[in-house]
Motif scaffolding. Structure first.
Motif, mmCIF file in Angstrom:
data_model
loop_
_atom_site.group_PDB
_atom_site.id
_atom_site.type_symbol
_atom_site.label_atom_id
_atom_site.label_comp_id
_atom_site.label_asym_id
_atom_site.label_seq_id
_atom_site.Cartn_x
_atom_site.Cartn_y
_atom_site.Cartn_z
ATOM 1 N N TYR A 113 32.382 52.936 44.387
ATOM 2 C CA TYR A 113 32.656 51.936 43.169
ATOM 3 C C TYR A 113 33.066 50.687 43.911
ATOM 4 O O TYR A 113 32.919 49.504 43.583
ATOM 5 C CB TYR A 113 33.374 52.069 42.023
ATOM 6 N N LEU A 114 33.831 50.822 44.968
ATOM 7 C CA LEU A 114 34.516 49.899 45.693
ATOM 8 C C LEU A 114 33.978 50.001 47.340
ATOM 9 O O LEU A 114 33.892 51.188 47.785
ATOM 10 C CB LEU A 114 35.866 49.690 45.880
ATOM 11 N N HIS A 115 33.328 48.890 47.783
ATOM 12 C CA HIS A 115 32.815 49.171 49.252
ATOM 13 C C HIS A 115 33.678 48.297 50.193
ATOM 14 O O HIS A 115 34.531 47.323 49.886
ATOM 15 C CB HIS A 115 31.339 48.426 49.033
ATOM 16 N N ARG A 116 33.264 48.747 51.502
ATOM 17 C CA ARG A 116 34.037 48.005 52.679
ATOM 18 C C ARG A 116 33.639 46.574 52.600
ATOM 19 O O ARG A 116 32.601 46.359 52.222
ATOM 20 C CB ARG A 116 33.362 48.731 53.965
ATOM 21 N N GLY A 117 34.727 45.800 52.965
ATOM 22 C CA GLY A 117 34.541 44.328 52.799
ATOM 23 C C GLY A 117 34.827 43.587 51.560
ATOM 24 O O GLY A 117 34.822 42.345 51.297
ATOM 25 N N THR A 118 35.309 44.514 50.598
ATOM 26 C CA THR A 118 35.638 44.183 49.020
ATOM 27 C C THR A 118 36.928 43.258 49.266
ATOM 28 O O THR A 118 37.913 43.866 49.662
ATOM 29 C CB THR A 118 35.749 45.137 48.050
ATOM 30 N N TRP A 119 37.042 42.204 48.652
ATOM 31 C CA TRP A 119 38.239 41.510 48.248
ATOM 32 C C TRP A 119 38.994 41.954 47.415
ATOM 33 O O TRP A 119 38.461 42.221 46.331
ATOM 34 C CB TRP A 119 38.126 39.906 48.458
ATOM 35 N N LEU A 120 40.322 42.480 47.449
ATOM 36 C CA LEU A 120 40.874 43.311 46.339
ATOM 37 C C LEU A 120 41.695 42.312 45.623
ATOM 38 O O LEU A 120 42.814 41.903 45.809
ATOM 39 C CB LEU A 120 41.790 44.437 47.187
ATOM 40 N N ASN A 121 41.002 42.073 44.229
ATOM 41 C CA ASN A 121 41.871 41.494 43.326
ATOM 42 C C ASN A 121 42.541 42.428 42.218
ATOM 43 O O ASN A 121 42.542 43.539 42.606
ATOM 44 C CB ASN A 121 40.718 40.263 42.384
ATOM 45 N N ALA A 122 42.960 41.899 41.144
ATOM 46 C CA ALA A 122 43.809 42.807 40.392
ATOM 47 C C ALA A 122 42.822 43.822 39.852
ATOM 48 O O ALA A 122 43.336 44.984 39.686
ATOM 49 C CB ALA A 122 44.476 41.849 39.296
ATOM 50 N N ALA A 123 41.748 43.425 39.175
ATOM 51 C CA ALA A 123 40.742 44.334 38.655
ATOM 52 C C ALA A 123 40.490 45.281 39.651
ATOM 53 O O ALA A 123 40.174 46.441 39.305
ATOM 54 C CB ALA A 123 39.471 43.520 38.041
ATOM 55 N N ARG A 124 40.180 45.207 40.945
ATOM 56 C CA ARG A 124 39.673 46.125 41.879
ATOM 57 C C ARG A 124 40.844 47.133 42.348
ATOM 58 O O ARG A 124 40.470 48.310 42.504
ATOM 59 C CB ARG A 124 39.034 45.491 43.277
ATOM 60 N N VAL A 125 41.896 46.521 42.553
ATOM 61 C CA VAL A 125 43.011 47.205 42.797
ATOM 62 C C VAL A 125 43.293 48.327 41.475
ATOM 63 O O VAL A 125 43.587 49.548 41.704
ATOM 64 C CB VAL A 125 44.470 46.589 42.918
ATOM 65 N N ALA A 126 43.335 47.881 40.248
ATOM 66 C CA ALA A 126 43.221 48.703 39.104
ATOM 67 C C ALA A 126 41.936 49.567 39.250
ATOM 68 O O ALA A 126 42.526 50.859 38.968
ATOM 69 C CB ALA A 126 43.114 48.008 38.050
ATOM 70 N N LEU A 127 40.991 49.467 39.268
ATOM 71 C CA LEU A 127 39.884 50.461 39.815
ATOM 72 C C LEU A 127 40.325 51.750 40.797
ATOM 73 O O LEU A 127 39.767 52.518 40.646
ATOM 74 C CB LEU A 127 38.610 49.732 39.973
#
Length: 405
Positions: free
Chosen positions: A150-164
């Motif tokens: 669900y999270l791929h290499r190169g993804t900028w980690l915002n609050a929602a992505r850290v939570a995921l």
């Protein structure tokens, strides 16, 4: 050395020289915000890990509630409860209900939920005023399925992505090493804030603006101070910068006698291009000095910030391997007029707003590259092609700068 090139050619030159950083590190979730993911992340769990309730209510056998209404309520015996984190251990039999709360697993035997607002509690029983609904059950894996990325290499980690990432079971994350970006100001007239300002002097705002822009783009800013207008002093400063991935210089790249950054790079480095057909920021320079990429920015504060946003930001995104775009244009309606530059692409500072009719943009006023205040009052750049102006009501392309209303 290429001169007077287009924005697109300048970007192509910069990005063709940039090599993504290969090194990564593991950081705890608390330190992962605004970092770049170095690997694909498959979920370690199912979420939810069992069919659970999407509402507070009662878990029941749905077929027993079909006739329930306010006029003909159905009564069931309440045999237990299931709060989130404490599932009901038994099985729902005919004529029974279990009080259930949002997030709790559906008990064995139940296949529907009636919402608490559609019930009336009566001692050990409950009256159902409406049929129970299977739609209020969230099924296992509705959000996350174990093993799926669900999270791929190169993804900028915002609050929602850290939570995921946390929801997928990761206590720490692999992230790309931040590029170390040296920031060097030049000019005898430049004085550090807090020092007495001599006649004709100017406080060093560029170093701090660029440091903020570097950090916002995902880099590690290394402020190297300023050097006087001396080739010897400039050479000594560059010799001692240490391990950097990029060097940003501010000032010294135009055509004057004291524009020493350009002179030094012409002598001891390799200049890929000098001057881009833009306003503000035309005398931008991109070079290599002893293997180190150098982006030479103009000395005027607005020019420096605009050039970094257009070129430095893209360079850092490439080094980080970021999958998102460094900036993007949107369409807005001009609320004020914007003037043209006859031979260069112009980036006018503007104030971008959202209205019920869509985005509008108005000028910040004085567009001189020395008016730093315009970068505070404005939150966007209005992009106008050579010779293109905009009248009130025209549709224009706008690049947001951290858009807020």
């Amino acid at each position: 050395m290429r001169q007077n090139i287009s924005v697109e050619d300048a970007l192509e030159s910069i990005l063709s020289q940039a090599r993504p950083i290969a090194e990564s590190e593991s950081v705890p979730l608390s330190a992962a915000f605004q970092r770049v993911l170095a690997q694909d992340l498959p979920s370690r769990v199912f979420h939810p890990d069992a069919d659970d309730s999407a509402v507070d209510g009662y878990a029941v056998r749905g077929e027993e509630t079909i006739t329930a209404s306010v006029a003909t309520p159905v009564r069931l015996e309440v045999v237990g409860e299931a709060p989130a984190g404490r599932p009901f251990a038994g099985e729902v039999q005919r004529g029974q209900a279990v009080a259930i709360y949002t997030g709790a697993p559906i008990p064995k035997g139940a296949n529907a939920v009636v919402r608490v607002e559609d019930t009336v509690r009566d001692g050990s029983g409950v009256w159902l005023l409406k049929p129970a609904s299977p739609a209020d059950i969230r099924h296992r894996g509705d959000d996350l399925r174990q093993g799926e990325v669900y999270l791929h290499r190169g993804t900028w980690l915002n609050a929602a992505r850290v939570a995921l990432a946390a929801a997928m079971g990761y206590p720490s994350l692999p992230v790309v090493r931040r590029p170390r970006v040296g920031i060097l100001s030049t000019g005898d007239e430049v004085v550090e804030p807090g020092q007495p300002l001599p006649y004709g002097g100017v406080y060093n705002s560029n170093s701090y603006a660029l440091a903020g822009q570097v950090q916002e783009a995902g880099g590690e800013a290394v402020v190297l101070g300023k050097v006087p207008d001396s080739l010897e002093a400039l050479g000594r400063s560059l010799a001692g910068v240490g391990l950097l991935d990029v060097l940003l210089t501010s000032g010294g790249v135009s055509m004057g006698k004291y524009d020493l950054v350009r002179q030094m790079l012409e002598k001891d480095g390799r200049i890929h291009f000098w001057k881009v057909k833009i306003q503000p920021g035309g005398p931008v320079l991109f070079a290599e000095y002893r293997g180190l990429p150098v982006l030479g920015l103009p000395g005027n504060p607005v020019s420096s910030m605009v050039v970094f946003h257009l070129f430095g930001r893209a360079l850092l995104f490439k080094l980080l391997g970021r999958s998102d775009a460094p900036y993007a244009g949107i369409q807005a309606t001009a609320a004020t007029a914007f003037g043209a530059n006859p031979s260069k692409r112009a980036y006018r500072r503007g104030i971008l707003r959202w209205t019920p009719e869509g985005f509008t943009v108005e000028t910040t006023g004085n567009q001189s590259s020395g008016v730093l205040r315009s970068m505070v009052e404005g939150n966007a750049l209005v992009m106008l092609e050579p010779g293109e102006s905009a009248r009130v009501g025209d549709r224009v392309t706008v690049i947001p700068l951290g858009f807020t209303v």
